[in-house]
Design an enzyme around this catalytic site. Structure first.
Site, PDB file in Angstrom:
ATOM      1  N   ASP A  74      37.398  48.305  42.187  1.00  0.00           N
ATOM      2  CA  ASP A  74      38.282  49.431  41.871  1.00  0.00           C
ATOM      3  C   ASP A  74      39.286  49.099  40.768  1.00  0.00           C
ATOM      4  O   ASP A  74      40.311  48.465  41.013  1.00  0.00           O
ATOM      5  CB  ASP A  74      39.029  49.846  43.140  1.00  0.00           C
ATOM      6  CG  ASP A  74      39.777  51.162  42.989  1.00  0.00           C
ATOM      7  OD1 ASP A  74      39.627  51.815  41.938  1.00  0.00           O
ATOM      8  OD2 ASP A  74      40.513  51.530  43.908  1.00  0.00           O
ATOM      9  N   ASP A 265      38.333  54.540  35.759  1.00  0.00           N
ATOM     10  CA  ASP A 265      38.471  54.171  37.161  1.00  0.00           C
ATOM     11  C   ASP A 265      37.094  53.929  37.773  1.00  0.00           C
ATOM     12  O   ASP A 265      36.328  54.870  37.992  1.00  0.00           O
ATOM     13  CB  ASP A 265      39.198  55.294  37.896  1.00  0.00           C
ATOM     14  CG  ASP A 265      39.429  55.004  39.367  1.00  0.00           C
ATOM     15  OD1 ASP A 265      39.095  53.902  39.819  1.00  0.00           O
ATOM     16  OD2 ASP A 265      39.951  55.887  40.063  1.00  0.00           O
TER      17      ASP A 265
END
Length: 386
Positions: A74, A265
């Site tokens: 992440d 992201d």
């Protein structure tokens, strides 16, 4: 500590209802070689990754003796955390849960103001959360040196009250620019360099240090912008989107910016634009696709047995970094077949715009935090590690 991150997006579409390199460093928008000097005897750290339906999971080991976990890779958050025993309330994790009592290097962090454990709380969108205590623990991944890359006393979260996550993973590996992220805690020998290559199947790798440099023919680079309010995020500047031959500029819309308007992201599946600009992109798609609309208001979908009817979408980032996206990157098939949806979601203007992992498929994506660049190289990611 409470950190509001961004929504986790698990898109489920039911048709029946209304994811060695060279050591030349890419300078800003060029193919010039690097002026950096790396201690190659240390090797370059790397970890195996695996695709799990919507997320890309990173394999790493924690504790002594090492205990392997798979956690979400992440770049949109800072903290590393995993579920820990004993659990007050843990989601149903498929693999065994980490038991700190079996590790000789596990140590709770004591708070500065009081001599007791330091609690943390991370709240993700969609009612997902993790609560627990901050600890230090040994984290181990691979290295090209042939020896394990060991990170003693790494700060992680030991989650004992967690909810809203899929059973296939044990936690999250935060990889943003924040002080507690994995890449920051690696230290100065590995100055914010990482790269990954996502494919919609199989396994791949995430590289750190010298092996993470993305170079060669076809590479385009764009500037990373840092914002005071959220200094950990990798903000890019999206200038325009092309749908086929129709270019939709951000100029003249609230989405327009010069110093960052979208977060790259890896932990979000889909791409998100603010509603006003998103609707312009959707209308451009609607003008090309002649198939029957699938009755769903939150996302643009069509009845179709083939992805070929949809237009190619190109993302135009600042500095001339134009990413021509495969149709797989921008259109998602329903679970039961017969319906395809645009993988761009319209969100509120007060929420972050996001360039998600689906859109990044089949690009070797390199991050250079020191030079404030993200580089993209079109790559057959499925074949890269075979």
């Amino acid at each position: 500590m409470t950190t509001k991150i961004r929504s986790r997006d698990y898109l489920k579409i039911e048709a029946s209802s209304p994811q060695g390199f060279t050591i030349d460093l890419i300078h800003r928008r060029s193919n010039a070689s690097s002026s950096r000097v790396f201690n190659t005897q240390l090797g370059s750290p790397y970890a195996d990754t695996v695709f799990d339906t919507y997320e890309y999971l990173m394999k790493l080991q924690i504790g002594t003796p090492p205990f392997e976990i798979e956690a979400v890779l992440d770049t949109g958050s800072e903290h590393i955390w995993t579920q820990c025993l004993p659990c007050v309330h843990c989601y149903n994790q498929t693999a065994p849960i980490f038991d700190p009592s079996k590790s000789s290097t596990f140590k709770e962090i004591r708070c500065d103001t009081h001599d007791h454990s330091c609690p943390y709380e991370l709240v993700y969108g969609g009612k997902s959360y993790t609560k627990g205590t901050l600890v230090t623990e040994t984290v181990t991944i691979h290295s090209t040196s042939g020896q394990p890359f060991v990170m003693p006393e790494t700060i992680i979260g030991c989650g004992r009250n967690n909810s809203g996550f899929k059973p296939g993973f044990a936690g999250v590996v935060g990889l943003d620019r924040g002080p507690k992220s994995l890449i920051t805690q690696m230290g100065g020998e590995y100055p914010g360099l990482m790269s990954y290559c996502f494919a919609g199947k199989g396994t791949s790798k995430i590289n750190f240090g010298a092996n993470a440099i993305v170079a060669g023919d076809g590479v385009v680079s764009t500037t990373v912008f840092v914002k005071t309010a959220k200094p950990g995020f990798y903000y890019l500047n999206l200038d325009a989107v092309s749908v086929g031959n129709t270019r939709i500029e951000t100029v003249g819309t609230p989405f327009h910016a010069l110093k960052g308007n979208i977060v790259i992201d890896s932990g979000s599946t889909l791409t998100y634009f603010p509603e006003s600009y998103c609707n312009l992109v959707r209308k451009a798609v609607e003008q090309v696709v002649t198939a029957v609309r699938f009755p769903r208001s939150d996302i643009l979908c069509y009845y179709s047995k083939t992805i070929d009817i949809f237009p190619v979408i190109t993302m135009h980032f600042s500095g001339g970094a134009d990413l021509v996206l495969d149709k797989y990157n921008m259109y998602v098939a329903s679970n039961t077949g017969g319906v395809f949806c645009l993988a761009i979601i319209c969100n509120s203007p007060i929420e972050e715009a996001i360039f998600g992992n689906r859109a990044q498929n089949n690009f070797l994506v390199g991050y250079d935090s020191s030079s404030l660049l993200v580089s993209f190289k079109p790559t057959n990611c499925s074949a890269l590690w075979n």
